[in-house]
Design a protein around this motif. Structure first.
Motif, PDB file in Angstrom:
ATOM      1  N   ILE A 156       5.514 -28.440  -0.477  1.00  0.00           N
ATOM      2  CA  ILE A 156       6.871 -28.485  -1.038  1.00  0.00           C
ATOM      3  C   ILE A 156       7.517 -27.095  -1.062  1.00  0.00           C
ATOM      4  N   GLY A 157       6.880 -26.136  -0.383  1.00  0.00           N
ATOM      5  CA  GLY A 157       7.485 -24.820  -0.241  1.00  0.00           C
ATOM      6  C   GLY A 157       7.231 -23.855  -1.365  1.00  0.00           C
ATOM      7  N   THR A 158       6.258 -24.171  -2.227  1.00  0.00           N
ATOM      8  CA  THR A 158       5.925 -23.271  -3.339  1.00  0.00           C
ATOM      9  C   THR A 158       4.410 -23.075  -3.393  1.00  0.00           C
ATOM     10  N   PRO A 159       3.850 -22.243  -2.503  1.00  0.00           N
ATOM     11  CA  PRO A 159       2.393 -22.041  -2.494  1.00  0.00           C
ATOM     12  C   PRO A 159       1.908 -21.428  -3.799  1.00  0.00           C
ATOM     13  N   ILE A 160       0.673 -21.701  -4.131  1.00  0.00           N
ATOM     14  CA  ILE A 160       0.089 -21.162  -5.361  1.00  0.00           C
ATOM     15  C   ILE A 160      -0.164 -19.669  -5.178  1.00  0.00           C
ATOM     16  N   LEU A 161       0.248 -18.900  -6.158  1.00  0.00           N
ATOM     17  CA  LEU A 161       0.110 -17.448  -6.130  1.00  0.00           C
ATOM     18  C   LEU A 161      -1.353 -17.051  -5.911  1.00  0.00           C
ATOM     19  N   GLY A 162      -1.585 -16.162  -4.935  1.00  0.00           N
ATOM     20  CA  GLY A 162      -2.917 -15.632  -4.681  1.00  0.00           C
ATOM     21  C   GLY A 162      -3.844 -16.552  -3.927  1.00  0.00           C
ATOM     22  N   ASP A 163      -3.341 -17.663  -3.376  1.00  0.00           N
ATOM     23  CA  ASP A 163      -4.216 -18.599  -2.666  1.00  0.00           C
ATOM     24  C   ASP A 163      -4.772 -17.917  -1.415  1.00  0.00           C
ATOM     25  N   PRO A 164      -6.113 -17.801  -1.307  1.00  0.00           N
ATOM     26  CA  PRO A 164      -6.705 -17.089  -0.161  1.00  0.00           C
ATOM     27  C   PRO A 164      -6.717 -17.908   1.125  1.00  0.00           C
ATOM     28  N   ARG A 165      -6.406 -19.200   1.040  1.00  0.00           N
ATOM     29  CA  ARG A 165      -6.534 -20.062   2.210  1.00  0.00           C
ATOM     30  C   ARG A 165      -5.217 -20.701   2.641  1.00  0.00           C
ATOM     31  N   TYR A 166      -4.341 -20.991   1.705  1.00  0.00           N
ATOM     32  CA  TYR A 166      -3.099 -21.685   2.025  1.00  0.00           C
ATOM     33  C   TYR A 166      -1.894 -20.855   1.572  1.00  0.00           C
ATOM     34  N   GLY A 167      -0.769 -21.067   2.244  1.00  0.00           N
ATOM     35  CA  GLY A 167       0.464 -20.401   1.843  1.00  0.00           C
ATOM     36  C   GLY A 167       0.801 -19.154   2.624  1.00  0.00           C
ATOM     37  N   GLY A 168      -0.162 -18.601   3.357  1.00  0.00           N
ATOM     38  CA  GLY A 168       0.096 -17.409   4.167  1.00  0.00           C
ATOM     39  C   GLY A 168       0.537 -16.217   3.335  1.00  0.00           C
ATOM     40  N   LYS A 169       1.362 -15.339   3.915  1.00  0.00           N
ATOM     41  CA  LYS A 169       1.803 -14.124   3.239  1.00  0.00           C
ATOM     42  C   LYS A 169       2.644 -14.426   2.008  1.00  0.00           C
ATOM     43  N   ALA A 170       3.343 -15.541   2.034  1.00  0.00           N
ATOM     44  CA  ALA A 170       4.207 -15.888   0.907  1.00  0.00           C
ATOM     45  C   ALA A 170       3.420 -16.031  -0.396  1.00  0.00           C
TER      46      ALA A 170
END
Length: 349
Positions: free
Chosen positions: A254-268
């Motif tokens: 939904i365009g809001t990756p979890i902060l600090g996720d080491p696997r998902y969300g990329g640089k964002a």
């Protein structure tokens, strides 16, 4: 060995007869047990019975002389546990009674073993035996990088009941997450099938189309509890299904990756100025207690999330003490009031 009689305990309610034998006489093969049942040598309350029959507390099981000596599994001596590990897992305990133990797992500690893992929660459970014969056992798992609540059963029977409650969706799980961005709309249900790529610890989970034969249905309820403009938000997440990495992938979807996720969300997922650790916390469990009523328990935030909450101006409030709501059907209003204290109140900043 002479003929024995055993009384089915409360913990063994609804256990299959063949699994009862596996627990008490692990040397007896399935084929040998079937023959003993077929010839009437094994009986329950004096009657013939099949291996798949379910047991009830108080029933009497006739055990004939067995083909080879058997040792009850419960009599096995526990493996020695490093005293430092025993103290460490004891510090994780936030609730315990005669049937259940609830742990607050720190971020970074795996729940179970695997390639390259030398320390995990499961190996430490001998430290919670409290002198009992049965070894406590995990009822569910959370990711290594996720902090928060883990449910442990003291006996195999309790574990089976709680596992059935999880499968029957009678357990309400609430997670808190800090996400990068602010979801629009602010609350709803993410209904996005997921598929797994690869195997083992390196596997990835991706959003999949509904006609993908390898996809599994996955649904998550979410509510925006608070937000720092459109920069970041505090979400309360309730998984309605139990897929691997479900919350992490759904937040990314939904365009809001979890902060600090080491696997998902990329640089964002890794903005500067914040702890570079997964900001996902198993905050609360609301479950049917094996002795009746419900147990509602919450875990306070881990240090890195407390720091981020403080920096963003989020106010988690006090963590309530565990609560047992007694009665066969606890009042809905009472359950709802307690859930509000553990799930977070929406401030709508």
């Amino acid at each position: 060995m002479s003929v024995q009689t055993h009384i089915v305990s409360e913990d063994e309610a609804d256990l299959r007869l063949d699994r009862w034998f596996r627990r008490h006489f692990p040397d007896l093969t399935q084929g040998a047990l079937q023959k003993l049942c077929r010839t009437g040598q094994v009986r329950v309350d004096g009657g013939r019975v099949a291996g798949a029959s379910r047991l009830a507390p108080g029933q009497t099981i006739r055990v004939p002389p067995l083909p080879q000596p058997s040792v009850p599994a419960a009599s096995e001596a526990p493996a020695p546990l490093d005293p430092l590990l025993a103290k460490e897992i004891e510090r994780m305990v936030i609730y315990r009674d005669e049937k259940i133990i609830v742990l607050d797992k720190p971020s970074g500690l795996p729940t179970q073993g695997g390639p390259g893992i030398t320390k995990h929660v499961d190996m430490m459970l001998d430290g919670l035996r409290d002198g009992r014969a049965d070894r406590p056992r995990l009822v569910h798992r959370i990711d290594r990088d996720t902090s928060g609540l883990l449910l442990v059963a003291r006996t195999p029977g309790v574990a089976a009941k709680l596992a059935a409650a999880f499968r029957g969706r009678d357990v309400k799980k609430t997670y808190w997450a800090v996400v990068v961005g602010r979801p629009m709309p602010g609350e709803g249900v993410i209904d996005q099938p997921l598929a797994r790529l690869g195997a083992g610890n390196g596997a990835l989970v991706i959003a999949a189309s509904r006609d993908d034969e390898d996809a599994a249905s996955a649904r998550t309820e979410y509510v925006t509890v608070d937000a720092a403009g459109r920069k970041m938000a505090w979400l309360a997440l309730s998984p309605l299904t139990g897929r691997t990495h479900q919350l992490r992938v759904h937040c990314e979807t939904i365009g809001t990756p979890i902060l600090g996720d080491p696997r998902y969300g990329g640089k964002a997922a890794h903005p500067e100025g914040f702890a570079d650790r997964l900001h996902l916390h198993a905050r609360a469990l609301d479950l049917p207690h094996p002795d009746g009523g419900r147990l509602i328990v919450a875990a306070g935030l881990p240090p890195h999330m407390r720091e981020t909450f403080r920096d963003l101006g989020f106010s988690p409030g006090e963590t309530p003490a565990p609560q047992r709501i007694h009665g066969p059907k606890p009042a809905a209003a009472a359950v709802k009031a307690v859930r509000r204290t553990v799930g977070g109140g929406r401030t709508g900043r």
